[in-house]
Motif scaffolding. Structure first.
Motif, PDB file in Angstrom:
ATOM      1  N   TYR A   4       0.820  -1.207   0.000  1.00  0.00           N
ATOM      2  CA  TYR A   4       0.000   0.000   0.000  1.00  0.00           C
ATOM      3  C   TYR A   4       0.857   1.262   0.000  1.00  0.00           C
ATOM      4  O   TYR A   4       2.036   1.231   0.360  1.00  0.00           O
ATOM      5  CB  TYR A   4      -0.936   0.025   1.215  1.00  0.00           C
ATOM      6  N   ILE A  30      -7.024  -6.459   4.014  1.00  0.00           N
ATOM      7  CA  ILE A  30      -5.577  -6.324   4.210  1.00  0.00           C
ATOM      8  C   ILE A  30      -4.959  -7.673   4.546  1.00  0.00           C
ATOM      9  O   ILE A  30      -3.891  -8.034   4.016  1.00  0.00           O
ATOM     10  CB  ILE A  30      -5.284  -5.277   5.310  1.00  0.00           C
ATOM     11  N   GLU A  56      -3.790   4.776   0.167  1.00  0.00           N
ATOM     12  CA  GLU A  56      -4.442   3.778   1.019  1.00  0.00           C
ATOM     13  C   GLU A  56      -4.258   4.116   2.495  1.00  0.00           C
ATOM     14  O   GLU A  56      -5.132   3.838   3.318  1.00  0.00           O
ATOM     15  CB  GLU A  56      -3.882   2.388   0.725  1.00  0.00           C
ATOM     16  N   LYS A  99      -4.626  -9.650   1.524  1.00  0.00           N
ATOM     17  CA  LYS A  99      -3.596  -9.097   0.649  1.00  0.00           C
ATOM     18  C   LYS A  99      -2.189  -9.491   1.107  1.00  0.00           C
ATOM     19  O   LYS A  99      -1.301  -9.750   0.289  1.00  0.00           O
ATOM     20  CB  LYS A  99      -3.717  -7.566   0.653  1.00  0.00           C
ATOM     21  N   ASP A 121       0.385   5.177  -4.226  1.00  0.00           N
ATOM     22  CA  ASP A 121      -0.732   4.284  -3.953  1.00  0.00           C
ATOM     23  C   ASP A 121      -0.290   2.863  -4.250  1.00  0.00           C
ATOM     24  O   ASP A 121       0.868   2.606  -4.552  1.00  0.00           O
ATOM     25  CB  ASP A 121      -1.970   4.661  -4.768  1.00  0.00           C
ATOM     26  N   LYS A 122      -1.219   1.940  -4.200  1.00  0.00           N
ATOM     27  CA  LYS A 122      -0.826   0.542  -4.368  1.00  0.00           C
ATOM     28  C   LYS A 122      -0.379   0.237  -5.786  1.00  0.00           C
ATOM     29  O   LYS A 122       0.216  -0.800  -6.051  1.00  0.00           O
ATOM     30  CB  LYS A 122      -1.978  -0.383  -3.988  1.00  0.00           C
TER      31      LYS A 122
END
Length: 305
Positions: free
Chosen positions: A235, A262, A239, A265, A302-303
């Motif tokens: 992230y 999360i 995020e 992930k 960002d991701k």
């Protein structure tokens, strides 16, 4: 700029729910920004092509002169043929690989898009895949380069009906972004991408977290939450700010959804009952990592970055 003047983004704001269940507010890039970025990219490509052509001409002149002096016509001819092939390959790569090379990079943006403050993103909130980038850029040939080449090949505009068809072909694709609310070109539609604003932003003031959260230990269950670099690297700043909003709102349903997302992930077993402590610890450690990297000149917006 648009972040400072909200009226400039009116009608272009979208809320994207990522596969992790995190709602992200995005601003679709304006048509003007997209056109400006494309114009700049085409200018850069033209300069690269001209520079490469002049360089190869210079090399070809030396080869020809050397070949004449040495009376080695066959060797000089082969060298010149190689330079011609090299020129065709370079022109092809500049025209096609330029966009793919930069858009496949971590920033998802060419030099023109970076200058305009925009970037490519997946419309489903997932990661931008090579297939998406390949599809949107292969279609650029059909949208832009082929009709332009067709028109330029007509000396004096004497192509008749074929010329009219080429103009219609060109206009259909060029005006395509004007007839949909997200300013998508045909390549975006096929690839499942869109172009969004990507302003550089500072990290907002840190949210007050408990000492237990900063140390990664839950006061409720006593569980210790320590996240490695790989787990935090998924992230970025966007995020982080979204997670901060979820923690501030403190709605159980949202906490559970984001906690599970999360954990999924990063490959953890989500469990239940200690969601807030987990998220607070993740927030504190992610923020520390981002701030540490920013001091070293490395940003992760960002991701996707």
């Amino acid at each position: 700029m648009s972040a400072l003047y909200p009226s400039l983004t009116a009608g272009r704001e979208r809320v994207l729910v990522t596969p992790e269940g995190i709602a992200m507010k995005l601003v679709v890039a304006s048509r003007g920004a997209r056109f400006g970025a494309l114009a700049l990219d085409l200018a850069i490509i033209a300069m690269l092509q001209i520079g490469t052509t002049l360089l190869l001409f210079y090399i070809a002149g030396g080869v020809f002169e050397l070949g004449t002096k040495a009376l080695e016509k066959s060797a000089a001819g082969s060298a010149l043929q190689f330079l011609v092939i090299l020129w065709f390959a370079a022109m092809f790569l500049f025209r096609n690989a330029y966009f793919m090379f930069f858009e496949l990079g971590p920033r998802g943006a060419t030099w023109g898009k970076r200058a305009a403050g925009i970037r490519i993103a997946s419309r489903d909130g997932g990661r931008l895949t090579p297939e998406m980038v390949l599809a949107r850029n292969l279609l650029r040939d059909i949208e832009l380069f082929l009709p332009i080449s067709f028109l330029l090949s007509a000396s004096g505009g004497d192509m008749g009906a074929a010329g009219i068809a080429a103009v219609a072909w060109f206009l259909v694709f060029v005006l395509f972004p004007c007839f949909n609310k997200d300013a998508l070109r045909a390549g975006d539609l096929i690839a499942g991408t869109w172009v969004v604003e990507a302003p550089r932003r500072r990290l907002e003031s840190v949210m007050s977290t408990t000492r237990a959260a900063q140390e990664g230990t839950s006061v409720t269950t006593g569980a210790a939450y320590r996240f490695g670099e790989k787990e935090l690297a998924v992230y970025g700043e966007y995020e982080l700010q979204t997670l901060e909003r979820v923690l501030r709102e403190n709605r159980h349903e949202a906490l559970v959804t984001v906690h599970e997302a999360i954990c999924r992930k990063i490959g953890w077993d989500p469990g239940a009952g200690d969601e807030y402590a987990f998220l607070e610890a993740y927030y504190a450690q992610l923020r520390a990592r981002l701030e540490r990297n920013m001091r070293m000149g490395v940003r992760k917006a960002d991701k996707w970055g």
